[in-house]
Design a protein around this motif. Structure first.
Motif, mmCIF file in Angstrom:
data_model
loop_
_atom_site.group_PDB
_atom_site.id
_atom_site.type_symbol
_atom_site.label_atom_id
_atom_site.label_comp_id
_atom_site.label_asym_id
_atom_site.label_seq_id
_atom_site.Cartn_x
_atom_site.Cartn_y
_atom_site.Cartn_z
ATOM 1 N N ARG A 1 0.882 -1.264 -0.109
ATOM 2 C CA ARG A 1 -0.093 -0.133 -0.028
ATOM 3 C C ARG A 1 1.026 1.159 0.120
ATOM 4 N N GLN A 2 2.003 1.375 0.647
ATOM 5 C CA GLN A 2 2.843 2.447 0.870
ATOM 6 C C GLN A 2 3.639 2.574 -0.431
ATOM 7 N N MET A 3 4.008 1.432 -1.252
ATOM 8 C CA MET A 3 4.557 1.600 -2.617
ATOM 9 C C MET A 3 3.644 2.100 -3.334
ATOM 10 N N ALA A 4 2.270 1.690 -3.276
ATOM 11 C CA ALA A 4 1.330 2.178 -4.485
ATOM 12 C C ALA A 4 1.006 3.576 -4.170
ATOM 13 N N ASP A 5 0.845 3.914 -2.907
ATOM 14 C CA ASP A 5 0.764 5.361 -2.571
ATOM 15 C C ASP A 5 1.722 6.304 -2.929
ATOM 16 N N ASN B 1 13.467 5.442 4.267
ATOM 17 C CA ASN B 1 13.046 5.875 5.322
ATOM 18 C C ASN B 1 13.057 5.136 6.554
ATOM 19 N N GLN B 2 12.460 5.120 7.761
ATOM 20 C CA GLN B 2 12.641 4.564 8.942
ATOM 21 C C GLN B 2 12.235 3.298 8.836
ATOM 22 N N ALA B 3 11.246 2.786 7.836
ATOM 23 C CA ALA B 3 10.694 1.407 7.762
ATOM 24 C C ALA B 3 11.592 0.633 6.933
ATOM 25 N N GLY B 4 12.728 1.322 6.490
ATOM 26 C CA GLY B 4 13.762 0.592 5.446
ATOM 27 C C GLY B 4 13.123 0.448 4.069
ATOM 28 N N THR B 5 12.069 1.153 3.651
ATOM 29 C CA THR B 5 11.548 1.224 2.311
ATOM 30 C C THR B 5 12.006 2.606 1.702
ATOM 31 N N GLU B 6 11.998 2.354 0.536
ATOM 32 C CA GLU B 6 12.433 3.815 0.029
ATOM 33 C C GLU B 6 11.398 4.824 -0.300
ATOM 34 N N ARG B 7 11.420 6.032 -0.136
ATOM 35 C CA ARG B 7 10.420 7.042 -0.187
ATOM 36 C C ARG B 7 11.039 8.278 -0.912
#
Length: 140
Positions: free
Chosen positions: A99-103, A132-138
């Motif tokens: 969901r975060q990736m899609a957003d 970011n802090q969650a380890g996913t790219e933003r």
């Protein structure tokens, strides 16, 4: 029955049946005099169980544990529930990450005019991403 018949009965391809045998999820098949694998109804039942577990996203290791529990008549249902709940938690985390990736991608796409100009906020956003802090790219 032959591997082809077992595949048709179970909904699991012959290639996957051989893989599951190699991985230890199903017992080694008996062989005919000419070396062909032969399967019984119990094998097909087990293959259906494995197929359903795979459809629900369980890994081979998790399916092995489920099969052990399935075969253990002295099992505690709490052990099965624990395994299922851990899988649910993992699925929920993966859904949140998707969901975060899609957003993020939607934000980039919304910024793009999609016209004839070469400027592209999507490519710029991909180029300047940070973790970011969650380890996913933003996008920054």
């Amino acid at each position: 029955m032959t591997i082809g018949e077992a595949a048709a009965e179970s909904g699991v391809s012959a290639k996957m049946i051989r893989y599951y045998e190699e991985a230890g999820l199903i017992p080694e098949a008996g062989r005919t005099a000419s070396g062909y694998r032969i399967y019984g109804e119990a094998d097909v039942h087990r293959l259906r169980f494995i197929r359903r577990a795979r459809d629900l996203g369980f890994s081979v290791a998790e399916i092995s544990e489920l099969l052990d529990l399935w075969n253990d008549r002295s099992r505690r249902s709490a052990d099965v529930k624990r395994l299922a709940q851990a899988h649910i938690d993992d699925l929920e985390q993966r859904i949140a990450k998707l969901r975060q990736m899609a957003d993020t991608l939607q934000e980039l796409a919304d910024c793009c005019a999609g016209d004839h100009r070469p400027d592209c906020p999507i490519l710029a956003g991909l180029e300047s991403s940070t973790t970011n802090q969650a380890g996913t790219e933003r996008s920054t």
